[in-house]
Structure formats: C-alpha cells, structure tokens
Write a protein that holds these residues in place. Structure first.
Motif, PDB file in Angstrom:
ATOM      1  N   MET A 141       0.840  -1.173   0.000  1.00  0.00           N
ATOM      2  CA  MET A 141       0.000   0.000   0.000  1.00  0.00           C
ATOM      3  C   MET A 141       0.887   1.238   0.000  1.00  0.00           C
ATOM      4  N   ILE A 142       0.576   2.165  -0.872  1.00  0.00           N
ATOM      5  CA  ILE A 142       1.319   3.419  -0.935  1.00  0.00           C
ATOM      6  C   ILE A 142       0.612   4.432  -0.049  1.00  0.00           C
ATOM      7  N   ARG A 143       1.343   4.968   0.896  1.00  0.00           N
ATOM      8  CA  ARG A 143       0.775   5.980   1.780  1.00  0.00           C
ATOM      9  C   ARG A 143       1.255   7.341   1.334  1.00  0.00           C
ATOM     10  N   GLU A 144       0.297   8.197   1.033  1.00  0.00           N
ATOM     11  CA  GLU A 144       0.639   9.525   0.568  1.00  0.00           C
ATOM     12  C   GLU A 144       0.281  10.550   1.627  1.00  0.00           C
ATOM     13  N   PRO A 145       1.277  11.162   2.255  1.00  0.00           N
ATOM     14  CA  PRO A 145       0.964  12.185   3.254  1.00  0.00           C
ATOM     15  C   PRO A 145       0.325  13.389   2.581  1.00  0.00           C
ATOM     16  N   ALA A 146      -0.512  14.060   3.310  1.00  0.00           N
ATOM     17  CA  ALA A 146      -1.172  15.255   2.797  1.00  0.00           C
ATOM     18  C   ALA A 146      -1.114  16.332   3.866  1.00  0.00           C
ATOM     19  N   GLU A 147      -0.954  17.553   3.435  1.00  0.00           N
ATOM     20  CA  GLU A 147      -0.944  18.674   4.371  1.00  0.00           C
ATOM     21  C   GLU A 147      -2.249  19.428   4.231  1.00  0.00           C
ATOM     22  N   THR A 148      -2.800  19.828   5.350  1.00  0.00           N
ATOM     23  CA  THR A 148      -4.032  20.606   5.347  1.00  0.00           C
ATOM     24  C   THR A 148      -3.923  21.663   6.434  1.00  0.00           C
ATOM     25  N   THR A 149      -4.879  22.556   6.487  1.00  0.00           N
ATOM     26  CA  THR A 149      -4.847  23.659   7.443  1.00  0.00           C
ATOM     27  C   THR A 149      -6.164  23.708   8.207  1.00  0.00           C
ATOM     28  N   VAL A 150      -6.085  24.039   9.474  1.00  0.00           N
ATOM     29  CA  VAL A 150      -7.292  24.239  10.276  1.00  0.00           C
ATOM     30  C   VAL A 150      -7.841  25.612   9.914  1.00  0.00           C
ATOM     31  N   SER A 151      -9.109  25.643   9.507  1.00  0.00           N
ATOM     32  CA  SER A 151      -9.724  26.910   9.098  1.00  0.00           C
ATOM     33  C   SER A 151     -10.035  27.780  10.315  1.00  0.00           C
ATOM     34  N   GLU A 152     -10.404  29.004  10.055  1.00  0.00           N
ATOM     35  CA  GLU A 152     -10.805  29.923  11.131  1.00  0.00           C
ATOM     36  C   GLU A 152     -12.009  29.381  11.894  1.00  0.00           C
ATOM     37  N   ALA A 153     -12.836  28.578  11.224  1.00  0.00           N
ATOM     38  CA  ALA A 153     -14.025  27.991  11.860  1.00  0.00           C
ATOM     39  C   ALA A 153     -13.682  26.714  12.620  1.00  0.00           C
ATOM     40  N   GLY A 154     -12.406  26.294  12.565  1.00  0.00           N
ATOM     41  CA  GLY A 154     -11.983  25.099  13.288  1.00  0.00           C
ATOM     42  C   GLY A 154     -12.206  23.799  12.527  1.00  0.00           C
ATOM     43  N   THR A 155     -12.391  23.892  11.219  1.00  0.00           N
ATOM     44  CA  THR A 155     -12.609  22.689  10.415  1.00  0.00           C
ATOM     45  C   THR A 155     -11.352  22.329   9.629  1.00  0.00           C
ATOM     46  N   VAL A 156     -11.270  21.067   9.264  1.00  0.00           N
ATOM     47  CA  VAL A 156     -10.148  20.568   8.468  1.00  0.00           C
ATOM     48  C   VAL A 156     -10.718  19.745   7.326  1.00  0.00           C
TER      49      VAL A 156
END
Length: 62
Positions: free
Chosen positions: A1-16
């Motif tokens: 299985m290939i694991r692909e890391p991903a970067e995301t940001t927590v929004s001002e509303a606290g969602t991802v």
C-alpha cells in the motif's frame, strides 16, 4: 500500500478538509460516520463510528 501524506490547514471555523485519497486509503467514503477525538499526546484520531463503539463496549475505552 502506498501511503501519501497530505498537508491541510485548520480553518478559522476550526474545520479541516481531509483529502479523499487519504480517506479512501483508510476505507472511508463520503458520508461515512466517524468519531474524532484527541489521543492526549498531540495526535488526533479519526475512527469509523462502528469500530469506535465496538471497542468502547468491549474494552471500555477508545
């Protein structure tokens, strides 16, 4: 299985937003019920609701 890391940001509303590829790799599809909680050591845990409830009933903890 290939694991692909991903970067995301927590929004001002606290969602991802989690990329669909990461969810698919975990066996989750759009609309899946999940439980999210802090593991207490800086990690955030995302679990299938059914798996989390089963573990809670069997062992008394997530």
């Amino acid at each position: 299985m290939i694991r692909e890391p991903a970067e995301t940001t927590v929004s001002e509303a606290g969602t991802v937003e989690i990329p669909l590829g990461v969810l698919a790799e975990a066996g989750l599809s759009p609309g899946a019920a999940v439980v999210v909680y802090s593991d207490g050591d800086g990690r955030i845990v995302l679990r299938r609701k059914d798996d989390a409830i089963r573990d809670l009933l069997e062992s008394g903890s997530l």
